[in-house]
Every structure is written in structure tokens, then in C-alpha cells.
Design a protein around this motif. Structure first.
Motif, PDB file in Angstrom:
ATOM      1  N   HIS A 142      59.650  61.268  21.003  1.00 15.26           N
ATOM      2  CA  HIS A 142      60.823  61.552  21.837  1.00 15.26           C
ATOM      3  C   HIS A 142      60.643  60.962  23.239  1.00 15.26           C
ATOM      4  CE1 HIS A 142      63.319  64.988  19.898  1.00 15.26           C
ATOM      5  NE2 HIS A 142      62.807  64.203  18.959  1.00 15.26           N
ATOM      6  N   ILE A 143      61.758  60.621  23.842  1.00 15.88           N
ATOM      7  CA  ILE A 143      61.827  60.308  25.263  1.00 15.88           C
ATOM      8  C   ILE A 143      62.496  61.499  25.946  1.00 15.88           C
ATOM      9  CG2 ILE A 143      62.896  58.825  27.009  1.00 15.88           C
ATOM     10  CD1 ILE A 143      60.672  57.414  25.595  1.00 15.88           C
ATOM     11  N   VAL A 144      61.908  61.966  27.045  1.00 23.89           N
ATOM     12  CA  VAL A 144      62.456  63.114  27.769  1.00 23.89           C
ATOM     13  C   VAL A 144      63.025  62.644  29.106  1.00 23.89           C
ATOM     14  CG1 VAL A 144      61.948  65.313  28.898  1.00 23.89           C
ATOM     15  CG2 VAL A 144      60.925  64.778  26.666  1.00 23.89           C
ATOM     16  N   PHE A 188      67.150  73.328  36.718  1.00 28.70           N
ATOM     17  CA  PHE A 188      66.319  72.336  36.017  1.00 28.70           C
ATOM     18  C   PHE A 188      66.890  72.168  34.613  1.00 28.70           C
ATOM     19  CE2 PHE A 188      62.766  70.387  33.926  1.00 28.70           C
ATOM     20  CZ  PHE A 188      61.996  69.796  34.919  1.00 28.70           C
ATOM     21  N   ALA A 189      67.061  70.910  34.172  1.00 27.94           N
ATOM     22  CA  ALA A 189      67.575  70.631  32.831  1.00 27.94           C
ATOM     23  C   ALA A 189      66.892  69.382  32.303  1.00 27.94           C
ATOM     24  CB  ALA A 189      69.090  70.435  32.864  1.00 27.94           C
ATOM     25  N   PHE A 190      66.961  69.197  30.993  1.00 31.59           N
ATOM     26  CA  PHE A 190      66.381  67.972  30.418  1.00 31.59           C
ATOM     27  C   PHE A 190      67.054  67.634  29.098  1.00 31.59           C
ATOM     28  CE2 PHE A 190      63.768  71.397  28.678  1.00 31.59           C
ATOM     29  CZ  PHE A 190      63.533  71.022  27.361  1.00 31.59           C
ATOM     30  N   GLY A 191      66.882  66.392  28.702  1.00 31.98           N
ATOM     31  CA  GLY A 191      67.342  65.910  27.405  1.00 31.98           C
ATOM     32  C   GLY A 191      66.176  65.285  26.674  1.00 31.98           C
ATOM     33  N   SER A 192      66.197  65.375  25.342  1.00 32.71           N
ATOM     34  CA  SER A 192      65.064  64.873  24.567  1.00 32.71           C
ATOM     35  C   SER A 192      65.551  64.297  23.245  1.00 32.71           C
ATOM     36  CB  SER A 192      64.065  66.018  24.304  1.00 32.71           C
ATOM     37  OG  SER A 192      62.948  65.550  23.572  1.00 32.71           O
ATOM     38  N   SER A 193      65.068  63.086  22.926  1.00 34.69           N
ATOM     39  CA  SER A 193      65.437  62.477  21.646  1.00 34.69           C
ATOM     40  C   SER A 193      64.618  61.212  21.406  1.00 34.69           C
ATOM     41  CB  SER A 193      66.923  62.116  21.632  1.00 34.69           C
ATOM     42  OG  SER A 193      67.286  61.523  20.400  1.00 34.69           O
ATOM     43  N   ARG A 194      64.361  60.895  20.137  1.00 33.43           N
ATOM     44  CA  ARG A 194      63.758  59.605  19.809  1.00 33.43           C
ATOM     45  C   ARG A 194      64.818  58.501  19.782  1.00 33.43           C
ATOM     46  NH1 ARG A 194      63.390  62.697  15.302  1.00 33.43           N
ATOM     47  NH2 ARG A 194      61.162  63.010  15.673  1.00 33.43           N
ATOM     48  N   LYS A 195      66.076  58.895  19.866  1.00 34.04           N
ATOM     49  CA  LYS A 195      67.164  57.929  19.826  1.00 34.04           C
ATOM     50  C   LYS A 195      67.429  57.270  21.193  1.00 34.04           C
ATOM     51  CE  LYS A 195      70.967  58.812  17.581  1.00 34.04           C
ATOM     52  NZ  LYS A 195      70.926  57.748  16.573  1.00 34.04           N
ATOM     53  N   PHE A 196      66.800  57.764  22.242  1.00 25.64           N
ATOM     54  CA  PHE A 196      67.160  57.318  23.583  1.00 25.64           C
ATOM     55  C   PHE A 196      66.759  55.874  23.868  1.00 25.64           C
ATOM     56  CE2 PHE A 196      67.203  61.811  25.598  1.00 25.64           C
ATOM     57  CZ  PHE A 196      68.557  61.917  25.348  1.00 25.64           C
ATOM     58  N   TYR A 237      70.041  57.256  29.900  1.00 25.49           N
ATOM     59  CA  TYR A 237      69.436  57.461  28.588  1.00 25.49           C
ATOM     60  C   TYR A 237      70.590  57.621  27.602  1.00 25.49           C
ATOM     61  CZ  TYR A 237      65.216  58.757  31.294  1.00 25.49           C
ATOM     62  OH  TYR A 237      64.151  58.780  32.156  1.00 25.49           O
ATOM     63  N   TYR A 238      70.536  56.905  26.479  1.00 22.35           N
ATOM     64  CA  TYR A 238      71.682  56.932  25.578  1.00 22.35           C
ATOM     65  C   TYR A 238      71.283  56.439  24.187  1.00 22.35           C
ATOM     66  CZ  TYR A 238      71.576  52.199  27.599  1.00 22.35           C
ATOM     67  OH  TYR A 238      71.173  50.974  28.055  1.00 22.35           O
ATOM     68  N   PRO A 239      71.972  56.931  23.162  1.00 21.22           N
ATOM     69  CA  PRO A 239      71.712  56.439  21.811  1.00 21.22           C
ATOM     70  C   PRO A 239      72.412  55.108  21.589  1.00 21.22           C
ATOM     71  CG  PRO A 239      73.465  58.048  21.750  1.00 21.22           C
ATOM     72  CD  PRO A 239      73.002  57.996  23.171  1.00 21.22           C
TER      73      PRO A 239
END
Length: 780
Positions: free
Chosen positions: A256-258, A321-329, A348-350
Motif C-alpha cells: 500500500h501507499i499511504v 488527522f486523516a489518511f488514505g491507503s491503497s496499492r492502487k495509488f 494520489y489516485y487510482p
């Protein structure tokens, strides 16, 4: 005078005095220029009458150390936090209030209970399932333990979305208290259940994007205005939060990319050498540099590595505080120069969001930082991030947005400009309320309205004729002229607003634009608006602080404006009620005689005279002239001896300036204006002359001070007026333009002829080709 007579006189005098006082009081209470003193809180040592923070202003602070992990199989977040709360108030605290926002999704949530429902002719299963929440989804914060720093359990009580932590001993002014909370919650399917955060799983490749928001127990605000702001979170009213420092470790699947609030502390452990090299290059690049490419993201989508990695972020002086996480980024970035400081604008985007996000997202982030910094304060944080997650929501340094093209890469203008606008809007929220930290739970307009106004400024600096949805006065007219029972004043609590978007976003943004362009002027407005931002950066402003600062920094009395636009549902509708042409009486017998006769000759003939002329009716005195005497040639409109004698005396009293003014041909018009809508505004009138030229007059709103229903104004012109037009550039949101003209203009209403429905225009179909697709077909 008898005693009875005296008594009656005294009673009548008392009644008259009472009626007079009542009449005066009624005028005072209903006066649209009455000052806001009674509606605004009394200034004190914390908040001054100028709108600035007082010399004893204080605010609390809360620091967080958090460890969190995501279980991708269970869609569950597990966390442990240590909170250090600083009591900077002059008050002794015996308990603390903590927000558990995920409890809005608990099965017994009031949000579901108070939501109104209707079943239409077509209702899908998901809509029915959501009536009482989602039975198969166990939502809400699951508190595992609450302890002090020594591991001793602390007493607490959960009341829906709020938790009261009972302190083991009172927290004195200047003291701090640390405690820890362990918890977990089941992440919601955001596309199914809605919400600001959650997860989205892509059916085509089985991968997920997580947008993690309102995810940890957060301190409620305690301030000088409310004490504890612990209104329950029901869904609309967003968040009131204290500033603090964050140290957060996030454990996610290893591929994942965070994307996160704050700065990455362990890039050597997380990023490859090539990714670090690209990131360094991005700092000085003049266009976005791709750090994780689409090809690299697509490879991870297919391989799905096992194991986990921990991303370590720190953030200073933020309220959330917030975050996003995905291997699609896919990940790109570029440095932005904000007054000599480099800020990293990143996206960061798919792959589903390309090519739109790769072309526009980071540029839109950079543009927002530049424009907002110009109008408020220099952006203070090290990064600003846009994440494509098919929604729109904001947090410090990071926001989640939408904007996916068709599968063939084409897109409609609605998607393109909607995407750019939502990025500007959500990145702009860094300023309102993430830095100028208003109470969203109470006053939505203080963040959404002010931010939407700045969004409009940024959109107009993006490109000429940008199709802004909110900001122009014309765009709010339909809302303003709607049924009053379906409209709320802007000054309404967030959970009670009707027509949320129009009320909290559109109307205040429009009001501020009118204030800037029409009432105050750009120079005064921009200075005062910037002063407000600088005064209240990293503090907790209230509505009165905004109102007072705007007046204090501009020397413009705006109480009438705040009252009308923010405290009422009145609309702007000013009408030209009547126009009278006033002609100067020169008192010169020759001149006035001709005017009288010309006016008489211009009058239409009566019908009998017309018919007599048609039959050439003969008259006796014409056949017998001897019947005529003095009065047959006498004209009562002729000037006589007395007129000439009077003019001689009058002329002797005129000086050279008087004679010059009389000699100059002047056209005088007395115009009566009526306030039909109730909302007083400046009168903007254009005088269109017979020779094709025009002249626009701006009359301040204060013309309504003594009578807010009907006023009159005289215009002295050098040439005749052919048409009077109110608000010619549509800058006041006047809801009825038919009464803006004198003489009245015919309003054109178009219609089409059709036969048997065959020629009716085709309605818009979402399945139609977008303009880019049509253009491709045209080339074939």
C-alpha cells in the motif's frame, strides 16, 4: 377645570405618550439598519468589540500519539492512542469530553432514528436497508480500555457520539493530563452506506481504497464561548476540534501507499531509492513529477504482496488527522513557492482517475495554495494533498475528491470542471476551518460559505469564463425567491438547515462576493478579509468576530447587511415604481408659452373630434363670420402683460451662474423605488439615453435608512433618458427583473410547436456521448 376633566386630560396624554413610544419602539425594532448589538455577544477580555482576540484569549491543546492498523480482510481499523490534554483555560475541569464520531454508524444511532423516509414507486433494497442503519454492519467505536499513563482504569460514560472522561482529580488551570484509549471499529463500505470516510472496493481487480476519517477518539473543544462543545454528531454538523501535535504510525499491507496528514518520518524504510529520487526532483519541478507510476500501481494490483509496513507521520499544530491507503495509488508531486517556502502539492489516485488526475489534480492543488494564500494567510503546512476517492471531504493537509473519466479516457466538461472545483474547494478547507478554526458543529457557513467564496475567486483565476456554480449573484436567485417555509436563515444551527448546499455554501459565498464587488469594493473588502484570516489563524473564531473584524478594518457599517443576508430569509427585489419627468419652469413667457402649446398639441384628439373631421363637419361661425368676437381668436395659453412684467423682475435677480444653468438644457427625472423583497441593498441604476450612451449610478443602501419600503431619487441629466434599468449587471441577486425597467420591457418566453410529440427536443441522457467522444466520431 374640574378634577374629572383634569383626570381625563392626563389619561389621554398618557395614552398618547404610550402610543408614541410604542410607535417609536416598533420602528426601532423593525428598522433594517438597527445595529446588531443585541444579537452579538458582549465584548470581553477574550473577544474584543473590534473582532480581534482579546488580551486574555486562550484555547486548549491536545497532543496525540497513535498507533493504528488496517485489516484488509475484515475491513477493520484497530488503534491505540495516548492523549495529552493541556488546560490553558482559567477554569478548573473535573471531566473531559471526547468525540466518538463513528458512533453515528452504531446500530442504535440517533442519525437513523431521526432521518425522515419515504418510499417511492421505485425503491431499491439498499435504500430500505438503510432505514434503520445496515443490520449486517456493526458500526461504531468499540472502546476496549481507557487508562491513565500508569495503566490505571479511568471512569468514563458514553452518550451516543460523546464520551465523558471523569478525571481522577480536578485539572487546574495550566496543568495537563495524559490518558490512553484502545479501540477498533469496522470500516464502512462508503459507496453503499455513504459517509465522509470508509472503503471502496473495485470489482474489476478486487483492490480497495481506504479513506480513513473521524477514525480516532478526538477531544471536543472547550472554549470561552460555549464551555464544552459537545452537541451530538448527527451527520450534517461537522467538527469542532482543538489544535495539537500528532505522532502517528499506520500499519497497512506492505504494497500500500499511504497518503496522510503530516510529513513522512521513515522514507528510507518505506520508499524505494527510485521513489525517493523522484520525490526530491519534484521539490523544484515546474510541473508534477510522477513518484509512483500507473504501470507500477497496476503491477501491485495484480501481485498483492503479503506482509505489512508501518508508515510513520508527524504533524504539528493541526486540528485533525486523516489518511488514505491503497496499492492502487498513483502518486505525483511538485513544489509550490509560497512566499519563499516550498510546499509539496501532491496527488494520489487510482488508474480509473487518469488522465484527468494526472493532468489537473496537483496543478489545482498548487493553484489553490497560491490564490488562497494571497487572500488570507501564507499556507503554513509542508504538504497539501488531493486523493481521488469518488467523494469530497477535507482534513489538514489532505482531502478526498472525485473525478473519474470514461473508460476510454474521455470526459464531459461537467466532470472536468466539477473535479477541478472540488479539489479547489477541499484543498481550500485547509484555510477554513483547518487553520481559521471555526465551530462547524454550530455554524456551517463559517467554513463552507467562506471557503466557497474563496473557491470562486480561485476558479476565476484558473481560466476565463470558468463555469463557477456558486458565487455569481444570478446563481442564487432561484433559491432566494423560493417558498419561505423551505428556507432557513444562514445563522441556523448546522443540523437544522433547510436546503443545506444553498444555505451554507451558496448564499454566504454570494453575499461575500456582493460585499466585495458592489458594497465595499475590492480594496476595502480584501484588506478586511485578510485581517480576519490573520487575526484568527490557529484560533477559534465565532460569527461576531467575523462581522466585527470586517467592519473594524474597513470603516464600513455593515450591520444592515449581516442582518438582512445572514439573520433573515428576505430576498432582494427592488422595483422602479414610478418615474416622473420634471421640466424646469424658466419663467420666460415666450419659452413657457411654446411649451404649453406644444404639450396641448401633443394630446390625442377625442373620438368626436376625429369623427367630425372625417365628415368635414361645418360650423355656423365659419359660415357667418359676423358671429366671431375677441374670444374666437383668444388663446388662454398665450403669455400676457403680467407674465412679461413678472419675468423682468425675476431676471434682475439672476446671477451669471443662474443664467448659465437655465440656459443649459437639463432633463430632470424623479424616480420612486419600492423595496418589494424586504432585503435592503444599494440601488444600482443605469440611465440609458436616447443617443445610445448610458450612465450607471450607485446609490448606497443607506438611502433606505428612514424608509425601507419606498424611496425617491432625482436625477439631473444633460440629455433625455430613453430607458431606466435597475441592477443592469445582475450584481445584487434581484429575484424579479421584470420590475427593473422603466418603461417596462416585454419579457420573452420561448415556445416550440410540435406535432404528436415527434418534434419534441430530446432530453439529456447520461448515456449520451460526451463532447470528446462526439469529436472522435466526427473525425472518422
Amino acid at each position: 377645570m374640574t378634577k374629572i376633566t383634569k383626570l381625563i386630560v392626563l389619561m389621554l396624554a398618557a395614552i398618547a405618550s404610550t402610543n408614541l413610544a410604542f410607535g417609536q419602539n416598533e420602528f426601532y425594532n423593525n428598522n433594517k439598519f438597527k445595529q446588531l448589538d443585541e444579537e452579538l455577544p458582549t465584548p470581553n477580555v477574550y473577544r474584543t468589540g473590534s473582532g480581534a482576540p482579546g488580551h486574555e484569549y486562550w484555547q486548549q491543546k491536545a497532543d496525540y500519539v497513535i498507533e493504528a492498523s488496517i485489516d484488509e480482510k475484515l475491513h477493520r481499523l484497530t488503534g491505540a492512542e495516548t492523549v495529552t490534554y493541556f488546560n490553558n483555560s482559567p477554569d478548573v475541569l473535573t471531566y473531559l469530553w471526547i468525540q466518538l464520531d463513528q458512533n453515528m454508524r452504531a446500530t442504535d444511532s440517533d442519525t437513523y432514528k431521526i432521518r425522515q423516509n419515504k418510499v417511492g414507486k421505485k425503491t431499491n433494497i439498499n435504500q430500505l436497508a438503510a432505514v434503520d442503519g445496515f443490520p449486517d454492519y456493526d458500526g461504531g467505536h468499540k472502546i476496549q480500555k481507557v487508562q491513565d499513563v500508569n495503566g490505571k482504569d479511568l471512569s468514563y460514560t458514553i452518550n451516543k457520539t460523546m464520551m465523558r472522561l471523569d478525571l481522577p482529580q480536578p485539572l487546574q488551570p495550566g496543568e495537563q493530563f495524559s490518558f490512553s484509549i484502545d479501540w477498533y471499529y469496522n470500516i464502512n463500505d462508503r459507496l453503499l452506506m455513504g459517509g465522509r470516510g470508509g472503503y471502496e472496493t473495485f470489482a474489476e481487480d478486487g483492490n480497495t481504497i481506504y479513506t480513513i476519517t473521524q477514525w480516532f477518539p478526538r477531544m471536543a473543544v472547550y472554549d470561552d464561548f460555549n464551555g464544552w462543545q459537545h452537541k451530538q454528531f448527527l451527520g450534517n454538523g461537522e467538527f469542532a476540534l482543538a489544535f495539537g501535535d500528532y505522532d502517528v504510525k499506520i500499519t497497512v499491507p506492505s504494497d500500500h501507499i499511504v497518503a496522510s496528514t503530516g510529513e513522512l518520518q521513515n522514507p528510507d524504510e518505506i520508499l524505494s531509492d527510485e521513489e525517493k529520487k523522484r520525490f526530491e526532483k519534484a521539490k523544484t519541478a515546474d510541473k508534477p513529477v510522477v513518484i509512483v507510476s500507473q504501470k507500477e500501481a497496476e503491477k501491485k494490483e495484480k501481485t498483492k504482496e503479503s506482509g505489512t509496513k508501518t508508515w510513520h507521520y508527524k504533524a504539528t499544530n493541526v486540528r485533525d488527522f486523516a489518511f488514505g491507503s491503497s496499492r492502487k495509488f498513483i502518486w505525483d508531486a511538485m513544489g509550490v513557492d509560497i512566499n519563499g517556502k516550498t510546499v509539496m502539492a501532491m496527488s494520489y489516485y487510482p488508474k480509473e482517475a487518469n488522465p484527468l488526475y494526472g493532468q489537473y489534480s496537483t496543478e489545482a492543488v498548487a493553484h489553490t495554495l497560491e490564490v488562497y494564500s494571497k487572500h488570507t494567510i501564507d499556507y503554513p503546512y509542508p504538504v497539501a494533498i488531493s486523493v481521488e476517492a469518488s467523494n469530497g471531504m477535507e482534513y489538514p493537509m489532505i482531502c478526498f475528491n472525485y473525478g473519474r473519466p470514461e473508460k476510454d479516457g474521455t470526459y464531459s466538461p461537467r466532470i472536468k470542471y466539477g473535479m477541478i472545483s472540488v479539489i479547489i474547494h477541499e484543498v481550500g478547507h485547509n484555510f477554513f476551518p483547518m487553520i481559521i478554526n471555526s465551530d462547524e458543529r454550530q455554524w456551517t457557513w463559517m467554513d463552507e460559505g467562506l471557503n466557497t467564496f474563496c473557491q470562486y475567486l480561485a476558479e476565476q483565476e484558473w481560466e476565463e469564463n470558468y463555469p463557477s456554480r456558486r458565487g455569481p449573484a444570478e446563481n442564487i436567485v432561484n433559491y432566494m425567491k423560493g417558498e419561505k417555509n423551505n428556507i432557513s436563515p444562514i445563522m441556523t444551527n448546522s443540523e437544522s438547515i433547510k436546503q443545506f448546499g444553498n444555505n451554507a455554501y451558496g448564499k454566504p459565498a454570494t453575499a461575500l462576493n456582493i460585499l466585495r464587488e458592489t458594497i465595499m469594493g475590492r480594496e476595502l473588502f480584501d484588506y478586511a478579509f485578510k485581517e480576519y484570516a490573520q487575526r484568527w489563524a490557529f484560533k477559534h473564531p465565532k460569527p461576531a468576530d467575523f462581522y466585527r473584524t470586517m467592519e473594524d478594518a474597513s470603516a464600513v457599517d455593515l450591520d444592515w447587511f449581516w442582518r438582512g443576508w445572514f439573520f433573515t430569509t428576505e430576498a432582494v427585489d427592488i422595483a422602479i415604481e414610478d418615474v416622473q419627468y420634471k421640466e424646469l419652469d424658466t419663467q420666460n413667457p415666450k419659452v413657457e408659452e411654446k411649451k404649453r402649446k406644444d404639450k396641448r398639441d401633443a394630446q390625442p384628439k377625442d373620438i368626436t373630434t376625429i369623427h367630425n373631421e372625417e365628415v368635414n363637419l361645418g360650423r355656423r361661425v365659419d359660415r357667418k363670420p359676423e358671429l366671431k368676437d375677441f374670444y374666437n381668436s383668444y388663446d388662454e395659453l398665450d403669455a400676457d402683460y403680467e407674465d412679461y412684467e413678472a419675468y423682468k423682475k425675476y431676471e434682475k435677480g439672476l446671477n451669471s451662474n443662474d443664467k448659465a444653468w437655465i440656459a443649459a438644457k437639463k432633463y430632470v427625472y424623479q424616480v420612486k423605488f419600492k423595496n418589494v423583497g424586504g432585503l435592503v441593498m444599494p440601488i444600482i441604476i443605469e440611465l440609458q439615453y436616447e443617443d445610445g450612451t448610458s450612465d450607471k449610478k450607485y446609490i448606497p443602501a443607506e438611502i433606505w435608512k428612514m424608509d425601507d419600503e419606498v424611496v425617491s431619487k432625482v436625477f439631473v441629466c444633460d440629455k433625455p433618458v430613453a430607458q431606466l434599468v435597475l441592477d443592469p449587471n445582475r450584481e445584487t441577486a434581484d429575484i424579479d427583473t421584470e420590475n427593473n425597467y422603466f418603461p417596462r420591457q416585454t419579457q420573452i418566453s420561448r415556445f416550440q410547436l410540435y406535432k404528436s410529440g415527434a418534434n419534441q427536443p430530446r432530453t439529456y441522457d447520461s448515456g449520451q456521448l460526451n463532447p470528446m467522444q462526439k469529436a472522435k466520431k466526427n473525425k472518422k
